[in-house]
Design an enzyme around this catalytic site. Structure first.
Site, PDB file in Angstrom:
ATOM      1  N   HIS A 151      52.376  69.049 107.530  1.00 21.88           N
ATOM      2  CA  HIS A 151      51.627  69.222 106.274  1.00 21.88           C
ATOM      3  C   HIS A 151      50.177  68.743 106.424  1.00 21.88           C
ATOM      4  CE1 HIS A 151      55.510  69.959 104.328  1.00 21.88           C
ATOM      5  NE2 HIS A 151      55.944  68.904 104.997  1.00 21.88           N
ATOM      6  N   SER A 272      23.376  77.271 113.071  1.00 20.80           N
ATOM      7  CA  SER A 272      23.167  77.714 111.697  1.00 20.80           C
ATOM      8  C   SER A 272      21.774  78.301 111.563  1.00 20.80           C
ATOM      9  CB  SER A 272      23.324  76.521 110.742  1.00 20.80           C
ATOM     10  OG  SER A 272      22.804  76.830 109.466  1.00 20.80           O
ATOM     11  N   LYS A 278      23.588  71.937 113.068  1.00 21.70           N
ATOM     12  CA  LYS A 278      24.948  72.455 113.116  1.00 21.70           C
ATOM     13  C   LYS A 278      25.335  72.981 114.493  1.00 21.70           C
ATOM     14  CE  LYS A 278      27.485  72.811 110.247  1.00 21.70           C
ATOM     15  NZ  LYS A 278      27.626  73.930 109.276  1.00 21.70           N
ATOM     16  N   GLU A 285      37.123  80.032 115.035  1.00 23.89           N
ATOM     17  CA  GLU A 285      37.269  80.607 113.699  1.00 23.89           C
ATOM     18  C   GLU A 285      37.628  82.086 113.778  1.00 23.89           C
ATOM     19  OE1 GLU A 285      34.092  77.638 111.440  1.00 23.89           O
ATOM     20  OE2 GLU A 285      33.491  79.666 111.992  1.00 23.89           O
TER      21      GLU A 285
END
Length: 463
Positions: A151, A272, A278, A285
């Site tokens: 979880h 970014s 970043k 992803e």
């Protein structure tokens, strides 16, 4: 097309024309046509000189199609008709003999089966490459402690090597699925004709061996209408993509500032457009996002084939786009996974600090009580009470006093504090398949044997 007096309506032609995507089949169709020509020669439809001219013409067609700037004609309906037209330009009326003893129905089924064979083997090879990286990482990080999760909450500590090998075994199962797809596609439909077979006694076994098929179809109706092998490939690719999505998701989470367990190499990260600090795990992803795309391809073809009467319907033209897209997607994902794992770096201190949370030892305390005769369900409740006591009083489990322990159970003594020593948490999992050092070493050895078998299988198929 002498049956018709009218040209196709442009609106129908746009819907019907498949060349924009089935040109993907060109090298397979050319190989099949060469083998079919040799089969026709075997029954006297082509003499030796005609066969030589046919094979040379097909070779020239392949060269023309590979040239920069080559364009098909608008009138070319599909890759089969385009190649026949081009062959006619090369060798004249003799080209018309090539379609003797075959239909576009069994022709396209054979082409697609050849595609599935080739790319099932490629998927096995790419799975093997990713498995190799996972095994190397597991060997290098066999004793690095980290928290395991359920979880997405800290559950029990494990070794990083053990966690990484979970993905190794997922991919090992994917290899079996792709191998099944390869075997499923190794049955040649050519000779089925439109549906009833053909009037020419071509040596199907010989043509099948020529093309690398293991068997021929037993039933011409099934041969013309079967796309199970495509579904087998898409099912394998869908499951594999799902596995990669889970790996990608964990890498995204682990590489966040909140976790800080790992960092991807710059070559598999992006920046970014507005925030110069970043470093985003875009490759991981994308592994997440590509998975439903592959699954949708499987669902698409399953829907196309659902309740389709035998034998062929134009519906089956829709087998190619989902297949080709899934091939491109899963192969890109597997290739990127291997590269991504090549340069990944793990932070041992961050993982060990996270795995040192004493709450992760709760199950160990419950097992201590079980060894002293308490039923596990009762022990579970006792330890749950200890956890609640610690949380309510702002303490760790080891900060609970002997008096507080006795309030929960008379079976708890100084051994309780020994169990909370971190060294015992991991090494207590000595069962086969567990995270302890001994079973992990055995698991790594099994993984080496499995990877060697995958490599050997690829080499066997390549011969």
């Amino acid at each position: 097309m002498s049956r018709f007096r009218k040209e196709p309506d442009p609106r129908f032609w746009r819907l019907n024309r498949s060349l924009e995507f089935d040109k993907w089949l060109a090298p397979y169709d050319l190989d099949q046509s060469r083998a079919h020509a040799r089969g026709l020669h075997g029954i006297g439809v082509l003499d030796a000189e005609e066969l030589r001219e046919m094979e040379a013409g097909l070779e020239r067609v392949g060269v023309r199609m590979a040239e920069h700037g080559f364009q098909f004609e608008q009138a070319d309906e599909d890759i089969h008709m385009a190649i026949e037209r081009l062959l006619g330009e090369e060798i004249g009326p003799l080209a018309g003999k090539l379609h003797t003893g075959r239909s576009r129905n069994d022709q396209v089924a054979t082409d697609v089966a050849m595609v599935v064979q080739a790319h099932s083997l490629r998927a096995v090879e790419l799975c093997g490459a990713a498995m190799e990286r996972l095994l190397a990482l597991a060997e290098a990080h066999g004793d690095w402690a980290m928290p395991g999760y359920t979880h997405l909450q800290r559950a029990q500590p494990v070794y990083l090597g053990h966690h990484l090998l979970a993905y190794f075994w997922m991919l090992a199962r994917d290899v079996l699925r792709f191998q099944f797809a390869l075997d499923s596609a190794s049955v040649m439909p050519l000779g089925s004709g439109a549906l009833a077979g053909v009037n020419w006694e071509i040596d199907r076994e010989g043509v099948a061996a020529d093309l690398g098929f293991d068997h021929i179809t037993h039933n011409s109706i099934d041969g013309a209408s079967n796309r199970d092998f495509v579904l087998d490939y898409l099912a394998a690719a869908s499951t594999c993509a799902m596995h990669l999505s889970r790996l990608g998701s964990e890498i995204v989470i682990w590489s966040s500032s909140e976790f800080g367990f790992c960092e991807l190499d710059e070559s598999f990260s992006s920046g970014s457009s507005i925030m110069p600090q970043k470093k985003n795990p875009d490759s991981a992803e994308l592994l997440r996002a590509k998975s439903p795309r592959v699954g949708a391809s499987y669902a698409t073809l399953l829907g196309v084939m659902h309740a389709l009467p035998l034998t062929y319907g134009k519906d089956m033209q829709e087998d190619k786009e989902p297949l080709f897209d899934a091939i491109d997607t899963i192969e890109a994902c597997l290739d990127a996974t291997a590269g991504m794992l090549d340069g990944i770096a793990f932070d041992r201190e961050r993982m060990e600090a996270a795995s040192g949370d004493e709450m992760l030892a709760a199950t160990e305390v419950a097992d201590l009580l079980v060894r002293r005769g308490m039923p596990f369900r009762e022990a579970h409740g006792v330890v749950g009470g200890l956890v609640r006591d610690a949380v309510e009083h702002g303490k760790t489990l080891s900060e609970l006093t002997p008096v507080e322990l006795k309030q929960r159970s008379e079976l708890l003594d100084e051994s309780y504090y020994e169990v909370l020593q971190r060294a015992s948490w991991l090494e207590s999992k000595r069962i086969a398949g567990g995270t302890g050092s001994a079973p992990l070493a055995a698991q790594i050895e099994s993984a080496r044997v499995t990877l060697a078998a995958v490599r050997e299988r690829v080499e066997e198929e390549r011969v």
